[in-house]
Design a protein around this motif. Structure first.
Motif, PDB file in Angstrom:
ATOM      1  N   GLN A  93       0.808  -1.221   0.000  1.00 58.25           N
ATOM      2  CA  GLN A  93       0.000   0.000   0.000  1.00 58.25           C
ATOM      3  C   GLN A  93       0.842   1.272   0.000  1.00 58.25           C
ATOM      4  O   GLN A  93       0.315   2.363  -0.175  1.00 58.25           O
ATOM      5  CB  GLN A  93      -0.919   0.009   1.233  1.00 58.25           C
ATOM      6  N   CYS A  94       2.140   1.132   0.180  1.00 60.47           N
ATOM      7  CA  CYS A  94       2.988   2.302   0.423  1.00 60.47           C
ATOM      8  C   CYS A  94       3.184   3.151  -0.848  1.00 60.47           C
ATOM      9  O   CYS A  94       3.460   2.631  -1.927  1.00 60.47           O
ATOM     10  CB  CYS A  94       4.350   1.841   0.941  1.00 60.47           C
ATOM     11  N   THR A  95       3.059   4.451  -0.669  1.00 59.97           N
ATOM     12  CA  THR A  95       3.375   5.411  -1.726  1.00 59.97           C
ATOM     13  C   THR A  95       4.265   6.521  -1.149  1.00 59.97           C
ATOM     14  O   THR A  95       4.187   7.674  -1.572  1.00 59.97           O
ATOM     15  CB  THR A  95       2.102   6.024  -2.322  1.00 59.97           C
ATOM     16  N   ALA A  96       5.092   6.152  -0.195  1.00 60.38           N
ATOM     17  CA  ALA A  96       5.853   7.157   0.551  1.00 60.38           C
ATOM     18  C   ALA A  96       6.909   7.859  -0.290  1.00 60.38           C
ATOM     19  O   ALA A  96       7.296   8.970   0.023  1.00 60.38           O
ATOM     20  CB  ALA A  96       6.501   6.520   1.775  1.00 60.38           C
ATOM     21  N   CYS A  97       7.401   7.212  -1.318  1.00 59.40           N
ATOM     22  CA  CYS A  97       8.410   7.869  -2.159  1.00 59.40           C
ATOM     23  C   CYS A  97       8.047   7.684  -3.634  1.00 59.40           C
ATOM     24  O   CYS A  97       7.184   6.899  -3.986  1.00 59.40           O
ATOM     25  CB  CYS A  97       9.820   7.341  -1.857  1.00 59.40           C
ATOM     26  N   GLU A  98       8.758   8.404  -4.480  1.00 58.80           N
ATOM     27  CA  GLU A  98       8.393   8.432  -5.898  1.00 58.80           C
ATOM     28  C   GLU A  98       8.623   7.089  -6.591  1.00 58.80           C
ATOM     29  O   GLU A  98       8.094   6.872  -7.694  1.00 58.80           O
ATOM     30  CB  GLU A  98       9.193   9.514  -6.623  1.00 58.80           C
ATOM     31  N   LYS A 164      11.979  -1.327  -1.681  1.00 58.20           N
ATOM     32  CA  LYS A 164      11.115  -2.409  -2.163  1.00 58.20           C
ATOM     33  C   LYS A 164      10.522  -2.126  -3.543  1.00 58.20           C
ATOM     34  O   LYS A 164       9.768  -2.955  -4.063  1.00 58.20           O
ATOM     35  CB  LYS A 164       9.972  -2.662  -1.160  1.00 58.20           C
ATOM     36  N   CYS A 165      10.814  -0.970  -4.096  1.00 58.84           N
ATOM     37  CA  CYS A 165      10.327  -0.622  -5.432  1.00 58.84           C
ATOM     38  C   CYS A 165      11.522  -0.352  -6.336  1.00 58.84           C
ATOM     39  O   CYS A 165      12.540   0.208  -5.890  1.00 58.84           O
ATOM     40  CB  CYS A 165       9.455   0.631  -5.392  1.00 58.84           C
ATOM     41  N   ARG A 166      11.391  -0.691  -7.606  1.00 64.02           N
ATOM     42  CA  ARG A 166      12.499  -0.530  -8.542  1.00 64.02           C
ATOM     43  C   ARG A 166      12.777   0.950  -8.849  1.00 64.02           C
ATOM     44  O   ARG A 166      11.868   1.662  -9.306  1.00 64.02           O
ATOM     45  CB  ARG A 166      12.187  -1.248  -9.853  1.00 64.02           C
ATOM     46  N   GLN A 180      13.046   6.373   3.818  1.00 65.40           N
ATOM     47  CA  GLN A 180      11.590   6.203   3.888  1.00 65.40           C
ATOM     48  C   GLN A 180      11.207   4.726   3.906  1.00 65.40           C
ATOM     49  O   GLN A 180      10.229   4.329   4.523  1.00 65.40           O
ATOM     50  CB  GLN A 180      10.928   6.920   2.719  1.00 65.40           C
ATOM     51  N   CYS A 181      11.996   3.912   3.213  1.00 65.34           N
ATOM     52  CA  CYS A 181      11.679   2.477   3.138  1.00 65.34           C
ATOM     53  C   CYS A 181      12.230   1.710   4.330  1.00 65.34           C
ATOM     54  O   CYS A 181      11.911   0.545   4.520  1.00 65.34           O
ATOM     55  CB  CYS A 181      12.242   1.905   1.836  1.00 65.34           C
ATOM     56  N   ARG A 182      13.067   2.347   5.126  1.00 66.44           N
ATOM     57  CA  ARG A 182      13.768   1.648   6.197  1.00 66.44           C
ATOM     58  C   ARG A 182      12.813   1.051   7.229  1.00 66.44           C
ATOM     59  O   ARG A 182      13.104   0.042   7.871  1.00 66.44           O
ATOM     60  CB  ARG A 182      14.761   2.603   6.865  1.00 66.44           C
TER      61      ARG A 182
HETATM   62 FE1  SF4 Z   1       7.248   2.799  -0.096  1.00 63.27          FE
HETATM   63 FE2  SF4 Z   1       9.697   1.698  -0.061  1.00 63.27          FE
HETATM   64 FE3  SF4 Z   1       8.293   1.642  -2.331  1.00 63.27          FE
HETATM   65 FE4  SF4 Z   1       9.275   3.966  -1.463  1.00 63.27          FE
HETATM   66  S1  SF4 Z   1      10.481   2.153  -2.109  1.00 63.27           S
HETATM   67  S2  SF4 Z   1       7.173   3.611  -2.196  1.00 63.27           S
HETATM   68  S3  SF4 Z   1       9.127   3.731   0.784  1.00 63.27           S
HETATM   69  S4  SF4 Z   1       7.758   0.619  -0.398  1.00 63.27           S
END
Ligand code: SF4
Length: 264
Positions: A93-98, A164-166, A180-182
């Protein structure tokens, strides 16, 4: 003596095994040794260290409490991170970063949730983004061979990344994105309580150790994960090894040190 399987694994990652009479004494590392040489016998096949008693794990930072209010951060609102389901649901569900805007899917990590060894890379690449699994493709295959060389299979370890996102175009994750992902990585570490962490690559090592020192310096010693009583070994990323085969001799020394930690 190395078993045929271990010799095969070493050959698979490009390391020549010489008989002990030709052994090279381990000395201070020189980056990019010209000729990869395995100096000592590999650890016993199938070695599976016992799980020790629970260790103190990195404390939560301010704002990283088990119940996270994320309305302004992009983190899922009021979602606990106390169970694997909650952690994985929060990541999804996370959208914390671009990075969330460009990836095909989240890559939380995979493997044994009670592993003694946790492997942390930098972030999903193209293949990982498509498959939703960390360390697939050629880098993943090389990582499997590295693990096999010390008697481990992928299902005995847990593998994840700093983010967790590419990142688009395979760029490095930015420091802010890693921070932010930490919260998710720390939650995973608290669940697993690994005996040792293997940090692969510059981005992972510098983020986990909160330093700007180069990998070639950081891999000279065993560190502690800041804020936690967990040994942390640094080594080169498999993708770097694919580009720089001469570094495999250094990685072999790192793997032997890792095995020693797991079996002490
Ligand atoms: Fe969220 Fe981590 Fe993906 Fe950024 S990289 S949107 S902090 S899950």
């Amino acid at each position: 003596m190395l078993t045929n399987r271990q010799l095969h694994c070493l050959k698979g990652i490009g390391i020549r095994h010489w008989p002990r009479s030709h052994a090279v004494v381990e000395t201070a590392r020189e980056p990019l040794a010209s000729e990869p040489v395995a100096a000592d016998p590999a650890p016993a096949k199938g070695a599976k260290p016992l799980k020790p008693e629970a260790k103190e794990v990195r404390p939560l930072k301010s704002g990283e409490d088990e119940s996270i209010s994320g309305s302004e951060t992009g983190l899922p609102p009021k979602l606990s991170l106390e169970t694997w389901d909650e952690i994985n649901q929060s990541i999804q569900q996370c959208t914390a970063c671009e990075l969330a805007r460009n990836c095909s899917q989240k890559v939380p990590g995979s493997g044994n949730r009670q592993a003694d060894l946790m492997i942390i890379g930098e972030g999903p690449g193209h293949d990982e983004d498509i498959q939703g699994e960390p360390f697939v493709g050629r880098s993943g295959q090389l990582l499997d061979k590295m693990l096999s060389a010390i008697g481990l299979d992928r299902d005995q370890v847990f593998i994840t990344n700093i983010v967790k996102c590419r990142p688009p175009n395979n760029r490095d994750p930015k420091q802010q994105e890693a921070q932010q992902c930490r919260v998710f990585l720390d939650a995973q570490i608290r669940q697993i309580k690994p005996r040792v962490i293997l940090s692969v690559g510059r981005v992972s090592a510098q983020s986990l150790l909160e330093t700007k020192q180069p990998v070639g310096k950081l891999l000279e010693q065993v560190h502690q994960l800041p804020g936690a009583d967990i040994p942390l070994k640094v080594t080169y990323h498999p993708a770097y090894l694919l580009r720089t085969p001469s570094a495999k001799a250094i990685v072999w020394q790192d793997l032997k040190r890792l095995h020693q930690i797991l079996n002490r």
